[in-house]
Design a protein around this motif. Sequence first.
Motif, PDB file in Angstrom:
ATOM      1  N   LEU A 185      89.445  -7.412-103.967  1.00 52.35           N
ATOM      2  CA  LEU A 185      90.133  -8.539-103.602  1.00 52.35           C
ATOM      3  C   LEU A 185      91.422  -8.590-103.337  1.00 52.35           C
ATOM      4  CD1 LEU A 185      88.135 -11.347-105.100  1.00 52.35           C
ATOM      5  CD2 LEU A 185      87.525 -10.315-102.906  1.00 52.35           C
ATOM      6  N   HIS A 186      92.307  -7.844-104.165  1.00 52.09           N
ATOM      7  CA  HIS A 186      93.606  -7.645-104.154  1.00 52.09           C
ATOM      8  C   HIS A 186      94.003  -7.096-102.794  1.00 52.09           C
ATOM      9  CE1 HIS A 186      93.461  -3.530-105.670  1.00 52.09           C
ATOM     10  NE2 HIS A 186      94.399  -3.527-104.815  1.00 52.09           N
ATOM     11  N   ASN A 187      93.165  -6.257-102.194  1.00 55.23           N
ATOM     12  CA  ASN A 187      93.336  -5.784-100.686  1.00 55.23           C
ATOM     13  C   ASN A 187      93.396  -6.743 -99.763  1.00 55.23           C
ATOM     14  OD1 ASN A 187      93.583  -3.060-101.827  1.00 55.23           O
ATOM     15  ND2 ASN A 187      91.500  -2.681-101.797  1.00 55.23           N
ATOM     16  N   SER A 188      92.216  -7.691 -99.913  1.00 56.04           N
ATOM     17  CA  SER A 188      92.311  -8.859 -98.833  1.00 56.04           C
ATOM     18  C   SER A 188      93.648  -9.537 -98.944  1.00 56.04           C
ATOM     19  CB  SER A 188      90.898  -9.713 -99.251  1.00 56.04           C
ATOM     20  OG  SER A 188      89.799  -8.804 -98.587  1.00 56.04           O
ATOM     21  N   ILE A 189      93.874  -9.831-100.165  1.00 51.81           N
ATOM     22  CA  ILE A 189      95.095 -10.908-100.449  1.00 51.81           C
ATOM     23  C   ILE A 189      96.240 -10.035 -99.662  1.00 51.81           C
ATOM     24  CG2 ILE A 189      96.637 -11.904-102.009  1.00 51.81           C
ATOM     25  CD1 ILE A 189      94.182 -11.803-103.792  1.00 51.81           C
ATOM     26  N   ASP A 190      96.415  -8.842-100.090  1.00 53.57           N
ATOM     27  CA  ASP A 190      97.721  -8.077 -99.369  1.00 53.57           C
ATOM     28  C   ASP A 190      97.607  -8.105 -97.734  1.00 53.57           C
ATOM     29  OD1 ASP A 190      98.651  -7.456-101.724  1.00 53.57           O
ATOM     30  OD2 ASP A 190      97.766  -5.543-102.020  1.00 53.57           O
ATOM     31  N   ALA A 191      96.476  -7.924 -97.218  1.00 49.37           N
ATOM     32  CA  ALA A 191      96.104  -7.914 -95.844  1.00 49.37           C
ATOM     33  C   ALA A 191      96.403  -8.998 -95.140  1.00 49.37           C
ATOM     34  CB  ALA A 191      94.761  -7.444 -95.505  1.00 49.37           C
ATOM     35  N   ILE A 192      95.989 -10.230 -95.812  1.00 49.46           N
ATOM     36  CA  ILE A 192      96.277 -11.489 -95.173  1.00 49.46           C
ATOM     37  C   ILE A 192      97.780 -11.999 -95.007  1.00 49.46           C
ATOM     38  CG2 ILE A 192      95.897 -14.003 -95.763  1.00 49.46           C
ATOM     39  CD1 ILE A 192      93.217 -13.427 -96.864  1.00 49.46           C
ATOM     40  N   LEU A 193      98.240 -11.598 -96.247  1.00 51.50           N
ATOM     41  CA  LEU A 193      99.944 -11.923 -96.059  1.00 51.50           C
ATOM     42  C   LEU A 193     100.763 -10.936 -95.114  1.00 51.50           C
ATOM     43  CD1 LEU A 193     100.117 -12.211-100.022  1.00 51.50           C
ATOM     44  CD2 LEU A 193     100.031 -14.021 -98.525  1.00 51.50           C
ATOM     45  N   ASP A 194      99.999  -9.699 -95.027  1.00 50.63           N
ATOM     46  CA  ASP A 194     100.765  -8.966 -94.066  1.00 50.63           C
ATOM     47  C   ASP A 194     100.432  -9.338 -92.422  1.00 50.63           C
ATOM     48  OD1 ASP A 194     102.075  -6.402 -93.454  1.00 50.63           O
ATOM     49  OD2 ASP A 194     100.315  -5.213 -92.777  1.00 50.63           O
ATOM     50  N   CYS A 195      99.200 -10.121 -92.453  1.00 52.76           N
ATOM     51  CA  CYS A 195      99.235 -10.529 -91.177  1.00 52.76           C
ATOM     52  C   CYS A 195      99.960 -11.672 -91.013  1.00 52.76           C
ATOM     53  CB  CYS A 195      97.646 -11.095 -90.914  1.00 52.76           C
ATOM     54  SG  CYS A 195      96.376  -9.953 -90.648  1.00 52.76           S
ATOM     55  N   HIS A 196     100.185 -12.614 -91.784  1.00 49.56           N
ATOM     56  CA  HIS A 196     101.254 -13.732 -91.591  1.00 49.56           C
ATOM     57  C   HIS A 196     102.725 -13.177 -91.325  1.00 49.56           C
ATOM     58  CE1 HIS A 196      98.747 -17.092 -92.755  1.00 49.56           C
ATOM     59  NE2 HIS A 196      98.632 -16.544 -93.982  1.00 49.56           N
ATOM     60  N   ARG A 197     103.138 -12.052 -91.901  1.00 49.93           N
ATOM     61  CA  ARG A 197     104.381 -11.410 -91.630  1.00 49.93           C
ATOM     62  C   ARG A 197     104.493 -10.960 -90.174  1.00 49.93           C
ATOM     63  NH1 ARG A 197     103.858  -9.593 -97.069  1.00 49.93           N
ATOM     64  NH2 ARG A 197     102.699  -7.959 -96.446  1.00 49.93           N
ATOM     65  N   TYR A 198     103.379 -10.565 -89.511  1.00 52.16           N
ATOM     66  CA  TYR A 198     103.640 -10.074 -88.289  1.00 52.16           C
ATOM     67  C   TYR A 198     103.061 -11.228 -87.157  1.00 52.16           C
ATOM     68  CZ  TYR A 198     104.505  -5.418 -89.697  1.00 52.16           C
ATOM     69  OH  TYR A 198     104.847  -4.182 -90.258  1.00 52.16           O
ATOM     70  N   GLY A 199     102.881 -12.428 -87.770  1.00 51.00           N
ATOM     71  CA  GLY A 199     102.666 -13.552 -86.827  1.00 51.00           C
ATOM     72  C   GLY A 199     101.028 -13.284 -86.044  1.00 51.00           C
ATOM     73  N   VAL A 200     100.354 -12.678 -86.866  1.00 50.47           N
ATOM     74  CA  VAL A 200      98.923 -12.718 -86.562  1.00 50.47           C
ATOM     75  C   VAL A 200      98.028 -13.528 -87.467  1.00 50.47           C
ATOM     76  CG1 VAL A 200      97.098 -10.621 -86.324  1.00 50.47           C
ATOM     77  CG2 VAL A 200      99.093 -10.071 -85.528  1.00 50.47           C
ATOM     78  N   GLY A 201      97.173 -14.040 -86.758  1.00 46.29           N
ATOM     79  CA  GLY A 201      96.261 -14.950 -87.654  1.00 46.29           C
ATOM     80  C   GLY A 201      95.328 -14.229 -88.309  1.00 46.29           C
ATOM     81  N   PRO A 202      95.233 -14.276 -89.757  1.00 48.70           N
ATOM     82  CA  PRO A 202      94.011 -13.862 -90.592  1.00 48.70           C
ATOM     83  C   PRO A 202      92.937 -14.670 -90.471  1.00 48.70           C
ATOM     84  CG  PRO A 202      95.797 -14.977 -91.876  1.00 48.70           C
ATOM     85  CD  PRO A 202      96.280 -15.187 -90.512  1.00 48.70           C
ATOM     86  N   VAL A 203      91.799 -14.082 -90.164  1.00 40.61           N
ATOM     87  CA  VAL A 203      90.495 -14.712 -90.248  1.00 40.61           C
ATOM     88  C   VAL A 203      89.788 -14.206 -91.585  1.00 40.61           C
ATOM     89  CG1 VAL A 203      88.214 -15.030 -89.166  1.00 40.61           C
ATOM     90  CG2 VAL A 203      90.214 -14.857 -87.842  1.00 40.61           C
ATOM     91  N   LEU A 204      89.615 -15.196 -92.331  1.00 41.04           N
ATOM     92  CA  LEU A 204      88.900 -14.620 -93.644  1.00 41.04           C
ATOM     93  C   LEU A 204      87.434 -14.595 -93.506  1.00 41.04           C
ATOM     94  CD1 LEU A 204      89.204 -13.807 -96.574  1.00 41.04           C
ATOM     95  CD2 LEU A 204      89.116 -16.152 -97.085  1.00 41.04           C
ATOM     96  N   GLY A 205      87.075 -13.423 -93.342  1.00 48.15           N
ATOM     97  CA  GLY A 205      85.611 -13.265 -92.888  1.00 48.15           C
ATOM     98  C   GLY A 205      84.861 -12.906 -94.020  1.00 48.15           C
ATOM     99  N   GLY A 206      83.841 -11.950 -93.850  1.00 51.25           N
ATOM    100  CA  GLY A 206      83.139 -11.478 -94.865  1.00 51.25           C
ATOM    101  C   GLY A 206      81.454 -11.178 -93.930  1.00 51.25           C
ATOM    102  N   THR A 207      80.701 -11.682 -94.836  1.00 48.44           N
ATOM    103  CA  THR A 207      79.397 -11.185 -94.233  1.00 48.44           C
ATOM    104  C   THR A 207      78.326 -12.327 -94.468  1.00 48.44           C
ATOM    105  OG1 THR A 207      77.503  -9.564 -94.359  1.00 48.44           O
ATOM    106  CG2 THR A 207      78.939  -9.626 -96.046  1.00 48.44           C
ATOM    107  N   CYS A 208      77.326 -12.439 -93.691  1.00 44.15           N
ATOM    108  CA  CYS A 208      76.175 -13.343 -93.920  1.00 44.15           C
ATOM    109  C   CYS A 208      75.292 -12.845 -95.133  1.00 44.15           C
ATOM    110  CB  CYS A 208      75.192 -13.448 -92.602  1.00 44.15           C
ATOM    111  SG  CYS A 208      74.621 -11.821 -92.101  1.00 44.15           S
TER     112      CYS A 208
END
Length: 413
Positions: free
Chosen positions: A339-362
């Motif tokens: 999960l720490h990778n997902s957190i890092d990736a989300i915060l990275d998106c914010h830094r670049y002004g890209v919207g993070p979609v917190l997804g996953g799977t059915c």
Amino acid sequence: MITIQKVIASPGVGSFFFDDQAAIKAGAQRDGAAYTGKAITPGFSAVREPSESVSVMLVLSDGYIAKGDCASVQYTGVGGREPRFHAGQLAAQIEQRLAPHLSGLDVRSFRESAMFAEQIIDEIFVAKRAAAYGVSQALLDAAAHVAGHHLMAQVIKDEWQIEKPLAAVPIYGQSGDERYTNVDKMILKRVPVMPHALINTLDLVGADGAALEVYINWLRARIAQLRTSDDYQPVIHIDVYGLIGAAANGSIEATANIIERLESAAGPHELRIEHPLDAGSRDAQIDALGNLRRTLKKRGSKVAIIADEWANTAEDVHLFAEAGAVDMVQIKTPDLGSLHNSIDAILDCHRYGVGPVLGGTCAETDLSARATTNIGVATGVTQMLAKPGMGFDEGFNIVFNEMSRVLRVAQAL
């Protein structure tokens, strides 16, 4: 100091199926809930197989049992993803090979313990991301327990030093194959982003996008018909599994033409298109989506392009965001593993002004959905998938209620 005393793992089921996407794209036909034809992707013995999970339970020195669930995505084994796992084998590996390394581990810091566990898992597991996904959920649960508040979102906020308060985020509904009935449910429940629609075969796109245009016209009209107030204006988000590009024979201009017609069909609703084309590799995908996005912007289109396939790691997400190739990136949590990778990736998106979609799977579980809901609340994602399952109601219940609980407890403490 509270430490791990014992590691237990039990095989379980996911909330949907593992599907062989390559076989489906090659022409495997639906037969009720099953598919006919032979599997193509390594690890599959049939085109559709029941999804699996593994519950990881960490028995702590004070008697508390922290829990997490290993899971993988519906279309496992393609798009740069690791092969599908088998629950019995993975549970045995966790108890026999990982447990000795985690025994005695201090669980106060989620980030440190998750990174340690991931390193061990990378060395000894084939299903690395699935294993790290479940183990990290249990470690986050353990850290929240040690902190005394049992708020996983607060642990994330504190350890990553996120200044913004915990907050509700828009929930994104997924219809599955019930593209009409489940849309009605979403409208009645005022879901802010919908319906995914599972556009996973060319006939659902149609020649030159005609079938999908008809569907979006119906969707717009249905919202207007069923909504109880005019202020309900949900975002229309469609996942097309690269098939608009396929319908356009790989042409960026023709793909943009189809998307522009879909935007017109959506009317007043903001339109988001996930994985509009598939270029076959990560770098080619970044180039192709960037080209498509620039083409659409030059034409004055406001459609948001979302990356999904080939954005499977924090590094991948970083490269998509850094290149400005897309408006949004799906953070498909099982693909990113710990999960720490997902957190890092989300915060990275914010830094670049890209919207993070917190997804996953059915195909994941209630436990993993609740853990990742805490990530969304802590990091302020653009939208968060209602999961697991394809029935919509159950996933919406799990994610909405977990978000509501977390925010109420945080407010009360």
